[in-house]
Design a protein around this motif. Structure first.
Motif, PDB file in Angstrom:
ATOM      1  N   VAL B  20     -67.409  95.529 -31.691  1.00  0.00           N
ATOM      2  CA  VAL B  20     -67.630  95.259 -33.110  1.00  0.00           C
ATOM      3  C   VAL B  20     -66.690  94.151 -33.584  1.00  0.00           C
ATOM      4  O   VAL B  20     -67.098  93.224 -34.280  1.00  0.00           O
ATOM      5  N   LYS B  23     -67.862  90.722 -32.844  1.00  0.00           N
ATOM      6  CA  LYS B  23     -69.022  90.284 -33.623  1.00  0.00           C
ATOM      7  C   LYS B  23     -68.642  89.916 -35.053  1.00  0.00           C
ATOM      8  O   LYS B  23     -69.220  89.027 -35.653  1.00  0.00           O
ATOM      9  N   LYS B  24     -67.693  90.658 -35.601  1.00  0.00           N
ATOM     10  CA  LYS B  24     -67.321  90.459 -36.999  1.00  0.00           C
ATOM     11  C   LYS B  24     -66.793  89.047 -37.230  1.00  0.00           C
ATOM     12  O   LYS B  24     -65.976  88.564 -36.452  1.00  0.00           O
ATOM     13  N   PRO B  25     -67.211  88.401 -38.311  1.00  0.00           N
ATOM     14  CA  PRO B  25     -66.635  87.092 -38.603  1.00  0.00           C
ATOM     15  C   PRO B  25     -65.190  87.270 -39.041  1.00  0.00           C
ATOM     16  O   PRO B  25     -64.843  88.275 -39.660  1.00  0.00           O
TER      17      PRO B  25
END
Lengths: 336, 152
Positions: B20, B23-25
């Motif tokens: 996660v 993926k998170k900006p």
């Protein structure tokens, strides 16, 4: 008798359950989005002439129901069951809306998975021969959700880029055994999955494993692959949750390619500042019962899998340090 | 706990969280800090001008700080009532949250929000929903520091 049940999660809807009529009402911001042409109604403001946002959300659901029924020239008593769910405490929107319909009412809660939970239950009622018309409805409102789950609506803070925007709107569908339309063919009931995610601003990543699990059950039990469908949509994973679901499926050798998208990423334009995309019950409802339903009717799509995803937390459970459980249910809708 | 992740996707909760995170900006920290510094700085500059104005009116420096704070509380509350505070704060972040404008916003927004539940169950009891902990721990800290300074 159990021949319709395939594996532990999937049910084949053998006798026809048609998605005969739909009604979709959207909020003002959604009305400015790319799918605006597919909504039956767009509200001009968030209050909608009501005294509270909870009442505005009731207006949304009631309007969506009325529109769906009127398309079939049906009166409020002409259905056998009303199944509805929303996000507010004790699903009050659905409860109050049910007062308008003098028929048996079942309130459901699968958070944002309400749409497919309702459609799946409705289809089972029809297939089981327990009724011939079922009205299913779900709704969410940005401000009523915001004030219940997060902060007062006028409170100023910076939302992280991975946060999502609760969609304002409602969708209703009339499932019947007689009026031919796209058919609900299978339902895969998903399991609750604990993703270990504790950040309530990161719901897409909390729900992605539940969505992937539901898809996995669906493909495995029916022994089909994702390419069987013209379109696979998840409910409200948003931009990043969608990538996570895709990656999780890849781990099990299922490739979600160009035919996979997420409803939350379709409702707004990038400049509308919604972070990673839309969320809420209305996310899957607006896209499925609006855009996808039209494309199914026009024959542009013939086989669609809708996987609505719900985060089953509450502000209390998050404050107490619990991680966010999630569930997803998959419903396939196909043209005959 | 994460039985399903393990069984279905051969992932531990930790491995999934790493996935996660990838993926998170990343939040634009530098930009956020610069914008917060400039916007917060502008509020403080304006504060100094207002303070000087009250001093010019004949207040002592100490006396002038009270009406200055009141002015900014009013400003924050007004912007909240007009529905613009949250839109500005989306960009300015800590720049508007840390000065007393943010404190005013947290109280006014809660009061406005819960007006619908009435004056007793709504406004009265929910007004300090967000500001309550600031007040409690602010007063407690002041008390402790006050005690320390009295002893020294």
């Amino acid at each position: 008798m159990n021949s319709s049940r395939i594996g532990n999660h999937t049910i084949k809807i053998e006798s026809p359950a048609y998605l005969s009529y739909s009604g979709v009402v959207a909020g003002p911001k959604e009305g400015l989005g790319p799918l605006t042409g597919d909504y039956d109604g767009v509200k001009e403001d968030l209050e909608m002439g009501e005294k509270s946002f909870e009442k505005s959300e009731r207006r949304l659901m009631e309007d969506a129901c009325s529109i769906a029924l009127s398309k079939g020239n049906l009166g409020k008593g002409d259905i056998d069951y009303f199944i509805a769910g929303d996000l507010l405490n004790q699903i009050t929107v659905s409860g109050f809306c049910a007062l308008e319909h003098p028929v048996p009412f079942l309130g459901i809660y699968g958070a944002c998975a309400n749409l497919t939970q309702g459609l799946g239950l409705g289809a089972m009622f029809i297939a089981g021969g327990y009724g011939s018309r079922v009205l299913v409805a779900t709704s969410s409102h940005n401000c009523s959700a915001e004030r219940q789950y997060r902060y007062p609506t006028e409170y100023g803070f910076q939302k992280p880029g991975w946060a999502q925007w609760t969609v304002t709107g409602a969708g209703a569908a009339v499932i019947t055994s007689e009026v031919k339309a796209p058919r609900i063919t299978t339902v895969t009931w998903g399991e609750a999955v604990d993703s270990g995610i504790k950040d309530a601003s990161s719901l897409g990543s909390a729900m992605a494993p539940a969505a992937a699990a539901a898809m996995l059950f669906h493909f495995q039990e029916l022994q089909i692959d994702p390419q069987y469908y013209d379109l696979i949509v998840t409910g409200d994973l948003g931009q990043y949750g969608m990538q996570l679901a895709r990656e999780l499926m890849e781990r099990r050798n299922y490739q979600l390619q160009g035919n996979y998208t997420d409803c939350g990423t379709l409702i707004y334009y990038p400049h509308q500042q919604v972070g990673a995309g839309g969320s809420g019950c209305a996310s899957s409802a607006l896209v499925t019962l609006g855009n996808i339903y039209r494309r199914l009717n026009e024959g542009e799509l013939n086989k669609v899998l809708v996987v609505a995803t719900g985060a089953l937390h509450s502000p209390t459970s998050c404050f107490q340090g619990d991680s966010i459980p999630a569930v997803a249910h998959a419903v396939s809708i196909e043209n005959e | 706990m994460s039985r399903n992740l393990k069984e279905k996707f051969q992932l531990s909760a930790k491995e999934y969280q790493d996935m996660v995170q990838q993926k998170k900006p990343r939040p634009p920290l530098l930009k956020n800090m610069v914008v917060a510094f400039v916007s917060g700085g502008l509020i403080c500059l304006l504060g100094q001008l207002v303070l000087n104005f009250f001093i010019g009116m004949g207040f002592t420096t100490q006396e002038a700080s009270n009406p200055t704070v009141a002015f900014f509380i009013f400003l924050g509350a007004l912007a909240t009532g007009l529905g613009v505070f949250d839109k500005i704060a989306h960009h300015t972040g800590a720049g508007t949250a840390i000065p007393v404008t943010g404190f005013a916003n947290s109280i006014t927004s809660a009061a406005l929000e819960f007006k619908r539940e009435g004056f007793v169950a709504g406004v009265g009891s929910k007004m300090f929903l967000l500001a309550g902990s600031v007040i409690v721990f602010g007063v407690m800290t002041a008390l402790v520091i006050g005690l320390i300074s009295a002893v020294i």
